[in-house]
Design an enzyme around this catalytic site. Structure first.
Site, PDB file in Angstrom:
ATOM      1  N   HIS A  56       0.844  -1.088   0.062  1.00 40.06           N
ATOM      2  CA  HIS A  56      -0.060   0.038   0.009  1.00 40.06           C
ATOM      3  C   HIS A  56       0.860   1.403   0.044  1.00 40.06           C
ATOM      4  O   HIS A  56       1.559   1.686   1.166  1.00 40.06           O
ATOM      5  CB  HIS A  56      -1.004   0.081   1.250  1.00 40.06           C
ATOM      6  N   HIS A  58       1.483   5.217  -2.231  1.00 36.73           N
ATOM      7  CA  HIS A  58       0.881   6.298  -3.039  1.00 36.73           C
ATOM      8  C   HIS A  58       2.169   6.937  -3.884  1.00 36.73           C
ATOM      9  O   HIS A  58       2.555   7.791  -3.353  1.00 36.73           O
ATOM     10  CB  HIS A  58       0.130   7.316  -2.380  1.00 36.73           C
ATOM     11  N   GLN A 151      -9.509   9.297  -4.837  1.00 36.78           N
ATOM     12  CA  GLN A 151      -9.340  10.335  -3.680  1.00 36.78           C
ATOM     13  C   GLN A 151     -10.312  11.153  -3.294  1.00 36.78           C
ATOM     14  O   GLN A 151     -10.611  11.263  -1.951  1.00 36.78           O
ATOM     15  CB  GLN A 151      -8.012  11.098  -3.999  1.00 36.78           C
ATOM     16  N   HIS A 209      -9.644   1.937   0.418  1.00 34.54           N
ATOM     17  CA  HIS A 209      -9.292   2.667   1.677  1.00 34.54           C
ATOM     18  C   HIS A 209     -10.677   2.700   2.150  1.00 34.54           C
ATOM     19  O   HIS A 209     -11.581   3.368   1.888  1.00 34.54           O
ATOM     20  CB  HIS A 209      -9.013   4.208   1.026  1.00 34.54           C
ATOM     21  N   GLU A 212     -11.258   5.022   6.887  1.00 40.42           N
ATOM     22  CA  GLU A 212      -9.850   5.430   7.334  1.00 40.42           C
ATOM     23  C   GLU A 212     -10.263   6.598   8.247  1.00 40.42           C
ATOM     24  O   GLU A 212      -9.969   7.931   7.885  1.00 40.42           O
ATOM     25  CB  GLU A 212      -9.117   5.526   6.079  1.00 40.42           C
ATOM     26  N   ASP A 308       2.293   3.405   2.977  1.00 39.78           N
ATOM     27  CA  ASP A 308       1.328   4.326   2.666  1.00 39.78           C
ATOM     28  C   ASP A 308       1.998   5.627   1.840  1.00 39.78           C
ATOM     29  O   ASP A 308       1.504   6.032   0.683  1.00 39.78           O
ATOM     30  CB  ASP A 308       0.508   4.842   3.939  1.00 39.78           C
TER      31      ASP A 308
END
Ligand SMILES: [Zn+2]
Length: 414
Positions: A56, A58, A151, A209, A212, A308
């Site tokens: 995971h 980005h 997102q 996701h 969270e 992350d």
């Protein structure tokens, strides 16, 4: 290629590993240490493990912290706002250069399998176009799975559904989602139905996701798990973060666990990022803001750790070293008992590989790719205690990374 004096996690003693045509040909137990011959790689009684996995990250946001402004509140939501500002200035070359820099950081630490989320709530899909090229260009160092990640929402972002479909048409490997960020509970639920429909129709994996937040009423995990169960897709589905589980009361959670086991989906926790971003609305006592890693693990569910971020609006640190995350995660998740320590590398190798669905493309097993890492440690326990580094990374029979062991001398005063 031929490796001698390898210590394995799966069998006592030392072993030789013979590779042929980029695959593991034979693994043979040694009765004694062997002298390295020219052309052999001496593991020097260190652990040889399958490559480390980053499940995971980005990559489209790597190295954007402070651009144009720093995230001063430290919250997830200000991170999304800061990223929105940076996103407006993104170029193709800028994204590619930063993503490649991120991949080099990961490869330097023995990671060869990576799943990156890429923001597709952008009408130009600029970051996705860049990452699709990076996926091919970086193939000699890593295998990259790209998640179409909305997102700013699937339902609450203008044209969100169409952007998801375009991203998947263009070649994203995995379907993402962010139900807790949608404007309403109903939108969150319908976004999960939409993304599961897309995945089922296209035969793709899912990585959402999910919850969270510290909000104990954020309950999209039950929606995702039920969808995975009904469709028989558990092995294809990963729930990332699920930090709200850390705030659920035990009565609800015990019922939820029954569903999670029936669905048999995977979990990724990003403990350094979550402990940084969550708990921000608490005074004291302050929640840890991480999911129930130990409890999921004890229940027999597949759970692993991810980084992350590498220096982005959500998290200003990060250097590509997943063993740093393992160290922190064991602390944060109350997993420092001996039974956990002696098998802790599962959380950054085999469990992550299972979440990514790597199957027979991964593992120190005869016939599988000759891809592995030599760690400067003799056991899981020593690896985490000494913050061991990857010394060698071998990919399909070729060395792709080599690190000189650290030399330290004590110089007692006169
Ligand atoms: Zn993430």
């Amino acid at each position: 290629m031929h490796i001698v004096n390898a210590r394995l996690r799966t069998a006592p003693g030392l072993h030789s590993i013979f590779c042929q045509n980029g695959r593991i040909h034979r693994i043979i137990a040694q009765s004694e240490p062997l002298a390295a011959q020219p052309g052999t790689l001496d593991a020097s009684s260190n652990l040889v493990i399958p490559p480390l996995v980053e499940p995971h990250i980005h990559l489209d946001a790597v190295a954007t912290a402070g651009q144009p402004e720093w995230n001063r509140s430290g919250t997830l939501f200000e991170g999304i706002e800061r990223w929105g500002q940076r996103k407006a200035t993104i170029t193709h070359q800028d994204t590619k250069a930063r993503a490649h820099a991120g991949i080099r950081m990961l490869a330097e630490h023995g990671i060869q399998q990576v799943r990156t989320h890429v923001d597709v709530t952008d009408p130009t899909l600029a970051a996705l176009k860049a990452l699709l090229e990076v996926r091919d260009e970086a193939r000699s160092l890593i295998d990259l799975q790209i998640v179409a990640f909305p997102q700013e929402g699937i339902e609450s972002f203008e044209g969100g559904r169409a952007l998801m479909e375009r991203a998947l048409d263009m070649g994203a490997d995995v379907v993402g989602g962010i139900p807790h960020f949608e404007n309403t509970r109903e939108q969150g639920v319908s976004s999960v139905h939409f993304l599961m429909d897309q995945a089922e129709r296209r035969g793709l994996k899912v990585d959402v996701h999910c919850d969270e937040t510290d909000d104990p009423h954020s309950r999209f995990l039950e929606v995702l798990a039920e969808q995975a169960r009904v469709r028989g897709m558990g092995a294809m589905v990963t729930a990332s973060h699920t930090t709200a589980m850390g705030s659920y009361d035990n009565a609800y959670c015990s019922k939820l666990m029954r569903l999670l086991k029936a669905a048999n989906l995977s979990f990724v926790s990003c403990p350094t990022e979550s402990i940084h971003l969550q708990g921000r609305f608490d005074t004291f006592p302050k929640r840890r803001g991480v999911t129930r890693v130990a409890e999921l693990d004890r229940a027999g569910l597949n759970v692993c750790f991810g980084q992350d971020s590498l220096q982005d609006p959500w998290y200003p640190l990060g250097n590509g070293n997943i063993l740093r995350i393992l160290d922190a995660g064991l602390h944060i998740c109350h997993m420092m008992g001996y039974d956990d320590l002696r098998r802790c590398l599962d959380l950054v190798t085999d469990h992550s590989a299972r979440a990514l669905g790597l199957g027979e493309g991964y593992g120190l097993v005869e016939g599988r790719p000759a891809s592995f890492v030599i760690l400067e440690a003799a056991s899981d326990y020593e690896a985490v205690r000494t913050q061991a580094k990857a010394l060698w990374s071998v990919r399909n029979g070729e060395v792709i990374m080599q690190r000189a062991p650290q030399q330290v001398q004590l110089l007692p005063g006169r």
